[in-house]
Design a protein around this motif. Structure first.
Motif, PDB file in Angstrom:
ATOM      1  N   TYR A  59       0.826  -1.219   0.000  1.00  0.00           N
ATOM      2  CA  TYR A  59       0.000   0.000   0.000  1.00  0.00           C
ATOM      3  C   TYR A  59       0.857   1.264   0.000  1.00  0.00           C
ATOM      4  N   ILE A  60       2.012   1.204   0.647  1.00  0.00           N
ATOM      5  CA  ILE A  60       2.923   2.346   0.701  1.00  0.00           C
ATOM      6  C   ILE A  60       3.291   2.807  -0.709  1.00  0.00           C
ATOM      7  N   GLY A  61       3.476   1.856  -1.627  1.00  0.00           N
ATOM      8  CA  GLY A  61       3.928   2.207  -2.974  1.00  0.00           C
ATOM      9  C   GLY A  61       2.848   2.233  -4.017  1.00  0.00           C
ATOM     10  N   THR A  62       1.739   1.506  -3.817  1.00  0.00           N
ATOM     11  CA  THR A  62       0.738   1.381  -4.885  1.00  0.00           C
ATOM     12  C   THR A  62      -0.522   2.210  -4.656  1.00  0.00           C
ATOM     13  N   CYS A  63      -0.655   2.821  -3.480  1.00  0.00           N
ATOM     14  CA  CYS A  63      -1.826   3.676  -3.250  1.00  0.00           C
ATOM     15  C   CYS A  63      -1.864   4.841  -4.231  1.00  0.00           C
ATOM     16  N   ILE A  64      -0.709   5.265  -4.748  1.00  0.00           N
ATOM     17  CA  ILE A  64      -0.654   6.383  -5.692  1.00  0.00           C
ATOM     18  C   ILE A  64      -1.530   6.145  -6.915  1.00  0.00           C
TER      19      ILE A  64
ATOM     20  N   GLU B 287      -5.923  -0.053  -8.822  1.00  0.00           N
ATOM     21  CA  GLU B 287      -5.044  -0.443  -7.724  1.00  0.00           C
ATOM     22  C   GLU B 287      -5.473  -1.773  -7.113  1.00  0.00           C
ATOM     23  N   GLY B 288      -6.347  -2.493  -7.826  1.00  0.00           N
ATOM     24  CA  GLY B 288      -6.737  -3.824  -7.374  1.00  0.00           C
ATOM     25  C   GLY B 288      -7.960  -3.858  -6.487  1.00  0.00           C
ATOM     26  N   ARG B 289      -8.579  -2.697  -6.250  1.00  0.00           N
ATOM     27  CA  ARG B 289      -9.837  -2.723  -5.499  1.00  0.00           C
ATOM     28  C   ARG B 289     -10.869  -3.526  -6.293  1.00  0.00           C
ATOM     29  N   GLY B 290     -11.727  -4.218  -5.563  1.00  0.00           N
ATOM     30  CA  GLY B 290     -12.701  -5.067  -6.231  1.00  0.00           C
ATOM     31  C   GLY B 290     -12.150  -6.420  -6.607  1.00  0.00           C
ATOM     32  N   THR B 291     -10.929  -6.740  -6.126  1.00  0.00           N
ATOM     33  CA  THR B 291     -10.336  -8.069  -6.305  1.00  0.00           C
ATOM     34  C   THR B 291      -9.924  -8.589  -4.927  1.00  0.00           C
TER      35      THR B 291
ATOM     36  N   GLN C  23      -1.987  -6.183  -6.690  1.00  0.00           N
ATOM     37  CA  GLN C  23      -1.986  -6.277  -8.152  1.00  0.00           C
ATOM     38  C   GLN C  23      -2.518  -4.972  -8.742  1.00  0.00           C
ATOM     39  N   ILE C  24      -1.882  -4.584  -9.831  1.00  0.00           N
ATOM     40  CA  ILE C  24      -2.133  -3.308 -10.487  1.00  0.00           C
ATOM     41  C   ILE C  24      -2.366  -3.594 -11.961  1.00  0.00           C
ATOM     42  N   GLY C  25      -3.380  -2.950 -12.565  1.00  0.00           N
ATOM     43  CA  GLY C  25      -3.607  -3.215 -13.978  1.00  0.00           C
ATOM     44  C   GLY C  25      -4.658  -2.321 -14.601  1.00  0.00           C
ATOM     45  N   ALA C  26      -4.795  -2.445 -15.915  1.00  0.00           N
ATOM     46  CA  ALA C  26      -5.778  -1.693 -16.698  1.00  0.00           C
ATOM     47  C   ALA C  26      -5.967  -2.413 -18.030  1.00  0.00           C
ATOM     48  N   PRO C  27      -7.055  -2.165 -18.722  1.00  0.00           N
ATOM     49  CA  PRO C  27      -7.275  -2.845 -20.003  1.00  0.00           C
ATOM     50  C   PRO C  27      -6.202  -2.557 -21.048  1.00  0.00           C
TER      51      PRO C  27
END
Length: 376
Positions: free
Chosen positions: A228-233, A241-245, A251-255
């Motif tokens: 969370y320290i690095g990926t909340c951005i 940012e992986g919410r809803g998983t 995990q971080i991603g987009a279409p």
């Protein structure tokens, strides 16, 4: 090694302070003792609990991030619950007049942008104005207190996700944080802290011998708290940012991301403590709900070696370099999370950001030392 006891586990040592007073309590499901009994139930059983105050996510943890909370009655304890996360984030004078002492017991995660810190900050200011003492039941920092990371927050970015000039990973317990702001910013609260027992600054979560209770719905594991320290951005971008998983902030991603290419580019950095795996996921809520996203999952292989702020910066850099569709969808929020606009604007490159962050965080560590309750 002796097991760690949080403040609530030693509550009987504070009978002289608590007995006979009308107590108000700020807590939620993360406030439990070693046996997983809720702190509010312990305080209601042993003392005179007359009011509850609900931070983000609610007194029973049944609200999602950012969701407004209404005043209510706690069904189990039959005491009023006053919202501190909605139109009102402060304790009203009438509510403080109905109690003699306020108790704070929330599990923090050690991140500057976690809102529980500022619920406490406001409560300290409110108590100071009305002459009500406040007792913080201290808790271990799940990230440990030995490492600090990230740049300091600038004044122009102050908000409810950051009020004071501290690093992203600030290396204090919540009791130490309260001592620091009370002294350094002249709050003037009659502050009492029930310290942890057997806790040391360098202790990891696993070394504490305590059960993991999710401090909020999207921090389900110790790994998610650290990352969370690095990926909340990414909350400020059009990348999930992986919410809803089942793996928020891990995990971080987009279409529009090429997962394999991103994984390969990240591997070249040889960042310590983490292995990147190309992954694909469909969030059930939040960004891209119901859509297939491509990205990476960060697998922690050495939590002591990992520097999550550094890892998050390089992850963001590689996505920006690779994807023309990347966008800052909430630029002001992103600046508040980071601490200034240097990252979003490109005013500093990643090596410069990391060098500045190291200087500023180490300086903060030394300046906060007078308020430490625990040794190295």
């Amino acid at each position: 090694m002796n097991a760690v006891y949080n403040g609530i586990d030693t509550i009987r040592d504070y009978r002289a302070l608590l007995s006979g007073w009308r107590l108000g309590v700020i807590s939620n499901p993360s406030g439990v003792d070693r046996g997983l009994t809720a702190s509010i139930d312990i305080l209601a059983r042993d003392f005179r609990l007359t009011a509850l105050f609900a931070p983000e996510h609610g007194i029973r943890g049944d609200r999602q991030a950012g969701q407004a909370i209404a005043d209510d009655i706690d069904e189990a304890l039959q005491v009023p619950v006053y919202s501190l996360h909605g139109q009102r984030k402060r304790i009203a004078s009438a509510q403080l007049s109905a109690i003699d002492l306020l108790v704070y017991d929330l599990q923090d995660v050690g991140a500057r942008f976690y809102t529980y810190l500022y619920t406490l900050s406001y409560a300290m200011e409110d108590c100071a104005r009305q002459g009500v003492p406040l007792l913080v039941l201290d808790r271990f920092n799940p990230l440990g207190c030995a490492v600090v990371e990230g740049p300091l927050l600038r004044d122009q970015c102050r908000s409810f996700v950051g009020m004071y000039p501290m690093p992203v990973r600030y290396g204090l317990t919540v009791g130490e944080y309260a001592r620091w702001i009370n002294a350094e910013f002249g709050i003037g609260c009659e502050l009492h802290v029930a310290p942890c027992r057997n806790y040391r600054r360098g202790m990891s979560f696993s070394a504490c011998g305590l059960p993991w209770v999710s401090p909020s719905p999207n921090i389900p594991t110790p790994d998610s708290a650290l990352l969370y320290i690095g990926t909340c951005i990414f909350e400020g971008t059009n990348v999930s940012e992986g919410r809803g998983t089942t793996r928020p902030f891990e995990q971080i991603g987009a279409p529009f991301i090429d997962a394999r290419r991103l994984q390969e580019r990240l591997a070249r950095h040889e960042l310590p403590g983490v292995i990147w795996r190309a992954t694909h996921f469909i969030p059930t809520s939040g960004k891209y709900a119901g859509e297939l996203c491509h990205g990476v999952q960060a697998h922690i292989c050495d939590s002591e070696a990992l520097r999550p702020f550094c890892a998050g910066m390089w992850l963001l850099h590689e996505i920006r370099e690779q994807c023309r569709d990347f966008a800052w969808t909430a630029p002001e929020h992103a600046d508040r999370l980071f601490g200034d606009d240097a990252l979003r604007s490109g005013r500093e490159d990643i090596p410069a950001i990391l060098a500045r962050a190291e200087r500023e965080s180490e300086d903060f560590r030394e300046r906060s030392r007078p308020y430490w309750l625990y040794g190295d």
